[in-house]
Design a protein around this motif. Structure first.
Motif, mmCIF file in Angstrom:
data_model
loop_
_atom_site.group_PDB
_atom_site.id
_atom_site.type_symbol
_atom_site.label_atom_id
_atom_site.label_comp_id
_atom_site.label_asym_id
_atom_site.label_seq_id
_atom_site.Cartn_x
_atom_site.Cartn_y
_atom_site.Cartn_z
ATOM 1 N N GLY A 411 -7.555 49.395 4.001
ATOM 2 C CA GLY A 411 -8.326 48.067 4.076
ATOM 3 C C GLY A 411 -8.217 47.139 2.838
ATOM 4 N N LYS A 412 -7.709 47.663 1.860
ATOM 5 C CA LYS A 412 -7.458 47.050 0.622
ATOM 6 C C LYS A 412 -6.523 45.845 0.749
ATOM 7 N N LEU A 413 -6.626 44.594 1.273
ATOM 8 C CA LEU A 413 -5.838 43.693 1.578
ATOM 9 C C LEU A 413 -5.123 42.927 0.551
ATOM 10 N N HIS A 414 -5.791 42.953 -0.751
ATOM 11 C CA HIS A 414 -5.415 42.014 -1.611
ATOM 12 C C HIS A 414 -4.135 42.524 -2.655
ATOM 13 N N ARG A 415 -3.604 43.696 -2.455
ATOM 14 C CA ARG A 415 -2.718 44.180 -3.075
ATOM 15 C C ARG A 415 -1.369 43.359 -2.930
ATOM 16 N N LYS A 416 -0.907 43.243 -4.051
ATOM 17 C CA LYS A 416 0.695 42.395 -3.990
ATOM 18 C C LYS A 416 1.524 43.145 -4.815
ATOM 19 N N ILE A 417 2.932 43.111 -4.296
ATOM 20 C CA ILE A 417 4.002 43.791 -4.733
ATOM 21 C C ILE A 417 4.887 42.964 -5.383
ATOM 22 N N ALA A 418 5.158 43.238 -6.657
ATOM 23 C CA ALA A 418 6.372 42.433 -7.429
ATOM 24 C C ALA A 418 7.412 42.539 -6.839
ATOM 25 N N SER A 419 8.499 41.571 -7.252
ATOM 26 C CA SER A 419 9.893 41.380 -6.544
ATOM 27 C C SER A 419 10.695 42.373 -7.263
ATOM 28 N N PHE A 420 11.898 42.924 -6.698
ATOM 29 C CA PHE A 420 12.981 43.870 -7.190
ATOM 30 C C PHE A 420 14.190 43.298 -7.127
ATOM 31 N N GLN A 421 14.945 44.121 -7.978
ATOM 32 C CA GLN A 421 16.418 43.541 -8.291
ATOM 33 C C GLN A 421 17.500 43.786 -7.235
ATOM 34 N N GLN A 434 3.339 38.871 2.972
ATOM 35 C CA GLN A 434 2.863 37.886 3.960
ATOM 36 C C GLN A 434 2.090 38.760 5.102
ATOM 37 N N MET A 435 2.643 39.741 5.472
ATOM 38 C CA MET A 435 1.882 40.424 6.461
ATOM 39 C C MET A 435 0.463 40.917 6.026
ATOM 40 N N ALA A 436 0.317 41.339 4.772
ATOM 41 C CA ALA A 436 -1.019 41.603 4.175
ATOM 42 C C ALA A 436 -1.720 40.475 4.161
ATOM 43 N N ALA A 437 -1.578 39.204 3.906
ATOM 44 C CA ALA A 437 -2.186 37.878 4.006
ATOM 45 C C ALA A 437 -2.599 37.693 5.574
ATOM 46 N N GLN A 438 -1.762 37.897 6.496
ATOM 47 C CA GLN A 438 -1.928 37.570 7.875
ATOM 48 C C GLN A 438 -3.156 38.631 8.399
ATOM 49 N N LEU A 439 -3.129 39.841 7.967
ATOM 50 C CA LEU A 439 -3.902 40.790 8.271
ATOM 51 C C LEU A 439 -5.178 40.543 7.854
ATOM 52 N N GLN A 440 -5.352 40.070 6.595
ATOM 53 C CA GLN A 440 -6.524 39.735 6.134
ATOM 54 C C GLN A 440 -7.459 38.800 6.988
ATOM 55 N N GLN A 441 -6.690 37.815 7.460
ATOM 56 C CA GLN A 441 -7.238 36.609 8.176
ATOM 57 C C GLN A 441 -7.588 37.294 9.579
ATOM 58 N N SER A 442 -6.812 38.271 10.363
ATOM 59 C CA SER A 442 -7.033 38.983 11.411
ATOM 60 C C SER A 442 -8.182 39.507 11.434
#
Length: 987
Positions: A411-421, A434-442
């Motif tokens: 349920g922790k939908l605010h977590r972000k992942i940094a970019s990789f090489q 992007q999926m985390a943001a959509q799930l938060q709205q749904s």
């Protein structure tokens, strides 16, 4: 029930979004709880498996190819060794025959006279002196004389001679350097003509060998090359022979280089050892006697096992006529065997066997294998370290994404992942954000809908529970109603039919009254049929109908139906025709009672509604059915169609097959109109023809349709008004190959009273309805039972305690205390008091499960109302061992047979004696007339005096008549005597 399903479907559709969310959460939780393999391990394992597979396959191929090369090399080595052994052996065995040929040449040229033993002695002495030529020469003639010269181990030469100067004895002398006899060493009995070497030469008629034999007192085997000597006139002059040691062959075998543990040995055609490369002696001492050693008896394991395997491959060693080889295993170690025959023209038939263990040559290959395994392990370690380092570099970013996914599932939908090489991992991280943001709205939108849906589910659940409760109460009320109706309808009918049958037995009943009584009985039985139909239909609707398969004789069933229905058809001047197909089997398996009921209903209806013409039942086989074909196809979906068809064919060939049989009932009656066809199988619905006839209930066809459906078919009707009808159904039947025991013809018994010399049986009749109680009491009391009555369960218990009856007839439905409770109490007390009382339940229930409850309560058996007098009395006899006196009549006999049975045939159960008018014909007519007159005046004393005149050989007749007199059956005695006399005798 259909309404309940619709409600459930509506709820499922309405709650679908919520269900998806719940399943997602549940699945996420289950994923977090399950143990999964780490990515680093998944990346390493394929490399390790590849290296291990390559190394293992390489090692296996190397070992396999090396072993094949070793086997070929060993086979070639065995061939070379056997060739050397055979060459040496044949050269050694040919030398004696060359000496014999030289001696024969001297005899034929006249240089050597066989009758001159002095000359022959010196000639043999010259040959034996040569150390490399021969050690022993012998000659024997047909007169038994013998001359032998032998060089002993110490170099001393002796002569062994028997002639006319030795008085039939063989003397042994030393020979000097000038061939002169010096010292006499021994004298012994000896006849050359009886010796094996002499007999072998005569049998062969040419150069040959004697059997191999051990030298007495020496640890060696010997053989004698022999040849018969004939004159120019083909007259036998004697036999030349010599003894050679086979130790030289054994020494050669030991000197031959084979392998570390390989052996070579020679067998004769009987399997006995001639020589071997081991130190084992080729013979053994048994009970003080020397006995040759067989190959399979050798103490050397490799010789013993090789001989056993060789004998397993051939029936006889003499069959081996060319070189051959084979390989067998001993404790997992292969042994290569080369076999080559040794044969010559002089009768030698031996086998050279060389056995070489493969392990003697596998040391280097095994070392190479160990080296290959070590290299594989080294490569495996290097690959493991490389894989771990690579997997860590790739798995760390993925691990971070996995950790963020678990937080997202929590349920922790605010977590972000940094970019990789790494480009691919960077795309994955952006997609995750992007999926985390959509799930938060749904989830925000679904949370509000979730509460509303939970409320709707709760309301629908309450509605479903209420509907289920109503349905359960309805089914329970229906079952209770059926049980009550079964009892209320059958109980009074039991009294009606029972008392009618009792009254009908009265011989003094007027003919007109008997006719009226028969109408009452027929109407009662018709009413019983109607009740049974109604209850049967009720059981069908309640889902209580069961399928009970059994094995039976189909021919017998059809014949019984034909006999049963033929009278009804004849009474209407109709032709009743039963037609059977040629392939119809006799013994089949299905529910016999339901099939019988369907045929009775259909044929009975056809007769009922047909006024002229005929009614035909056709039975024929339609097709064979393969059992469980659907299951076969489902289990073979991955197989080809050919395999599936072969499986079907194999199953169809089994002895117990299934066939489809078509039953058709065709009549020439009024027919059925098209508008009535749709209502034909509805309960309590009749066609116009049925209504006009005033017969039937409208239940026969609905019940028959349900029965046929349970049997696996469907009734099909073809009919036209005024042109008749055809009712057909097709059902599967299992064919039974074995013969089923035929049913005995039904016997109708007219019980008279209890047989004498029995205990006074006490029976309690517990029945709340007076008429039924009086009926049972009347039947039992008239036969001689002692009977008491009880109106309820409490009175039954009281009578059981005070009167100790042998048997209680317990009605189930009674006031105050029913039969179930009374039975439980009595059975419980009987265990304590050890007083056993048989309890038979009287029930009018229509359901099997209710009868199971009755038996579970402790009742020994039950009788269903309405029951016949015969059923009641035979059940009592089953448990008490009661014997009755009764008359018997077989059902289905013609009128003449029935008449003869009415003329006094009596069966006494106690004596198993059949009495009829013919039984008395052993006595004179005067005696029979006196018996008739005496029976008319009922004088038992005079009758017994007449019985005493019966001869001793007819003692059974006298005993049977005495029993009738003791029971005061003067009427039966009178009838028997009357029927045995001519009619003129009684006039």
């Amino acid at each position: 029930m259909k309404i309940l399903h619709n409600i459930a479907d509506a709820d499922a559709k309405a709650n679908f979004p919520l269900v998806k969310v719940m399943l997602f959460n549940k699945r996420s939780n289950s994923i977090s709880r399950q143990k999964k393999a780490p990515l680093s391990l998944i990346l390493v394992i394929p490399f390790l498996l590849q290296i291990f597979a390559v190394g293992g396959i390489t090692a296996y191929i190397s070992l396999h190819q090396g072993r094949k090369a070793i086997d070929k090399m060993i086979i070639r080595l065995g061939e070379e060794i056997t060739d050397r052994i055979n060459l040496h052996t044949q050269n050694y065995l040919n030398k004696p025959h060359l000496v014999h040929q030289s001696i024969l040449a001297n005899i034929e040229s006249g240089n050597l006279d066989l009758n001159n033993f002095e000359q022959l002695q010196c000639y043999f002495w010259e040959q034996v002196k040569q150390p490399d030529l021969v050690d022993y020469l012998i000659f024997g003639n047909p007169q038994g004389d013998v001359l032998a010269v032998q060089r002993q181990k110490d170099g001393q030469i002796v002569v062994k001679i028997r002639d006319r100067t030795t008085n039939s004895k063989r003397n042994i002398y030393k020979l000097s350097d000038r061939c002169r006899r010096t010292e006499l060493l021994k004298t012994q009995d000896y006849d050359a003509t009886t010796r094996p070497w002499y007999q072998s030469a005569l049998k062969a008629g040419t150069h040959t060998w004697s059997p191999v034999f051990p030298e007495p007192g020496e640890a060696i085997l010997q053989a004698s090359p022999v040849v018969p000597v004939y004159s120019s006139e083909k007259e036998l002059l004697g036999v030349l022979g010599m003894e050679i040691s086979l130790n030289q062959i054994a020494d050669f075998l030991r000197e031959t280089q084979i392998s570390d543990s390989g052996v070579a040995f020679i067998l004769d055609s009987s399997g006995e050892i001639v020589a071997s490369s081991t130190s084992e002696l080729p013979f053994k001492i048994v009970a003080g006697k020397t006995k040759r050693l067989r190959g399979e008896e050798s103490s050397q394991p490799i010789i013993r096992l090789t001989t056993q395997k060789l004998l397993e491959k051939v029936n006889s060693l003499e069959q081996i006529d060319r070189p051959q080889h084979f390989i067998f295993e001993n404790n997992g170690s292969p042994i290569v065997v080369e076999v080559e025959p040794i044969k010559d023209i002089n009768g030698i038939n031996w086998l050279t066997v060389v056995a070489i263990p493969e392990a003697d040559f596998m040391a280097e290959i095994n070392a190479n294998t160990r080296h290959a395994i070590a290299l594989c392990i080294f490569a495996l370690v290097i690959a493991t370290l490389t894989g771990i380092l690579t997997s860590r570099w790739l798995s760390q970013p993925i691990y971070r994404i996995s950790e963020a996914s678990q937080k997202l599932a929590q349920g922790k939908l605010h977590r972000k992942i940094a970019s990789f090489q790494v480009n691919e991992l960077d795309i994955l991280s952006q997609s995750f954000n992007q999926m985390a943001a959509q799930l938060q709205q749904s989830f925000s939108a679904l949370e509000s809908a979730n509460q509303e849906l939970e409320q709707r589910v709760e309301e629908r659940t309450k509605e479903l529970q209420k509907a289920k409760l109503i349905a359960d109460n309805s089914n329970r009320a229906k079952s209770d109603f059926l049980a009550k109706m079964s009892h209320e309808l059958r109980t009074p009918l039991n009294a009606i039919l029972g008392f009618s049958q009792l009254i009908n037995r009265d011989p003094n009943l007027a003919t007109e009254n008997k006719k009226y009584l028969n109408i009452i009985i027929e109407s009662g039985e018709h009413l019983l049929t109607l009740i049974n139909d109604i209850l049967e239909m009720s059981k069908i609707e309640a889902g209580r109908l069961t399928f009970k398969k059994s094995q039976f004789d189909l021919y017998f069933l059809l014949d019984t139906l034909e006999n049963m229905l033929s009278f009804k058809a004849e009474s209407k001047n109709l032709k009743l025709i039963f037609e059977y197909g040629e392939e119809l089997p006799q013994y089949v398996e299905t529910d016999e009672s339901k099939l019988r009921q369907v045929l009775i209903n259909l044929v009975g209806n056809a007769i009922k509604f047909t006024e002229q013409g005929s009614v035909t039942l056709q039975v024929k086989v339609q097709e064979q059915v393969v059992n469980d074909s659907a299951d076969i196809f489902s289990k073979n979906q991955s197989n080809s169609l050919t395999n599936y068809l072969e499986t079907i064919e194999n199953k169809s060939k089994k002895s117990n097959q299934k066939i489809k049989v078509l039953f058709s009932v065709i009549d020439t009656g009024a027919g059925i109109s098209p508008e009535e066809m749709d209502k034909l199988f509805e309960p309590f619905t009749q066609t116009k023809t049925g209504l006009d006839s005033g017969q039937g209930t409208g239940l026969g066809l609905p019940i028959s349709q349900k029965f046929v459906q349970m049997l696996g078919g469907e009734i099909v009707v073809v009919s036209q008004s005024n042109q008749g009808s055809k009712f057909s159904f097709e059902i599967p039947l299992k064919v039974i190959q074995k013969k089923i025991k035929e049913k005995a013809p039904a016997i109708k018994q007219n019980f008279i009273y209890l047989a004498p010399n029995q205990p006074q049986y006490r029976i309690v009749v517990a029945e709340d309805i007076l008429t039924n109680r009086l009926l049972v009491t009347e039947i039992l009391a008239n036969l001689g039972f002692e009977v008491r009555e009880a109106e309820n369960g409490r009175e039954a218990i009281s009578l059981w305690s005070s009167w100790q009856p042998h048997l209680i007839l317990m009605d189930i439905n009674m006031p105050l205390m029913d039969g179930i409770e009374a039975t439980k109490y009595i059975k419980a007390q009987a265990k304590v008091t050890q007083k056993r009382t048989v309890i038979i339940a009287l029930t009018a229930t229509a359901f099997v499960e209710q009868r199971e409850v009755i038996l579970a309560a402790g009742c020994d058996d039950f009788l269903a109302k309405p029951f016949s007098e015969e059923k009641l009395l035979t059940t009592i006899a089953k448990y008490l061992g009661v014997k009755y006196i009764f008359e018997t009549r077989e059902q289905g006999l013609d009128k003449a047979q029935n008449q003869s049975q009415n003329n006094g045939i009596v069966k006494l159960t106690g004596r198993l004696e059949q009495l009829n008018s013919e039984s008395l014909t052993v006595m004179s007519e005067e005696w029979r007339e006196n018996l008739y007159q005496t029976a008319c005046i009922c004088d038992d004393k005079l009758i017994l005096e007449l019985i005493e005149e019966i001869p001793a050989k007819n003692a059974s007749l006298a005993a049977a008549l005495s029993d009738l007199v003791d029971d005061y059956r003067f009427d039966t005695v009178m009838q028997l005597a009357k029927n045995s006399l001519p009619e003129t005798q009684l006039q």
